[in-house]
Motif scaffolding. Structure first.
Motif, PDB file in Angstrom:
ATOM      1  N   ALA A 115     -43.083 -46.301  38.678  1.00  0.00           N
ATOM      2  CA  ALA A 115     -44.187 -47.134  39.166  1.00  0.00           C
ATOM      3  C   ALA A 115     -44.079 -48.549  38.604  1.00  0.00           C
ATOM      4  N   ASP A 116     -44.778 -49.455  39.240  1.00  0.00           N
ATOM      5  CA  ASP A 116     -44.720 -50.868  38.875  1.00  0.00           C
ATOM      6  C   ASP A 116     -45.170 -51.166  37.445  1.00  0.00           C
ATOM      7  N   TYR A 117     -45.967 -50.267  36.840  1.00  0.00           N
ATOM      8  CA  TYR A 117     -46.414 -50.564  35.478  1.00  0.00           C
ATOM      9  C   TYR A 117     -45.297 -50.356  34.449  1.00  0.00           C
TER      10      TYR A 117
END
Length: 163
Positions: A115-117
């Motif tokens: 995920a982008d995090y």
């Protein structure tokens, strides 16, 4: 490596002793690590940061036998000493190691799909997984790996609560 494993053992003993002191009636469940390097080092033949292929076969064997297996044995031994429950997720994740194809593995490598995090580049290092459209996953389980662990942990908790 033996010094590091001895330190892990000492820290695990201290941690579990503190848990039992703070909660003497607690049912404690510890969780081992999943299979990261494969049983066959030759499975790591793809020279990429996404499949452990950037390390030598002898290093794969060392990581599996001298690091991962010994680490899990240490956690299990200390857990047993305290009479607690140990969850083995390594056995169930064999065949889903970091060197397996993307649709089979449950452990991402240094760079992986996430995920982008998750960061693409690690500050203070040369590691920039963004250059290949990936995230710096640093050999962590993916969603399937987490689901496998969760199923085993849930079972262990249910068993512990029945006893």
């Amino acid at each position: 490596m033996q010094d590091k494993l001895a330190r892990v053992q000492d820290e695990y003993i201290q941690m579990l002793a503190q848990v039992h002191q703070a909660a003497p009636n607690a049912k404690v469940v510890t969780v081992g690590y999943p299979a990261v390097p494969p049983e066959e080092a030759s499975d790591c033949n793809r020279p990429a940061l996404t499949e452990l292929g950037s390390i030598k076969h002898a290093d794969v064997d060392w990581l599996r036998d001298d690091v991962l297996k010994q680490l899990n044995n240490t956690i299990q031994r200390v857990t047993s000493f305290f009479g607690d429950s140990y969850v083995d997720v390594c056995s169930s994740s064999v065949g889903h190691e970091a060197c397996q194809p993307a649709d089979t593995k449950w452990v991402e490598d240094i760079c992986g799909d996430a995920a982008d995090y998750w960061p693409a580049k690690l500050p203070g290092t040369l590691l920039n997984c963004g250059l290949i459209g990936m995230r710096a996953t640093l050999v962590h389980p993916d969603a399937e790996g987490h689901a496998n662990t969760a199923a085993h942990v849930e079972r262990a908790i249910r068993i512990a609560l029945l006893n």
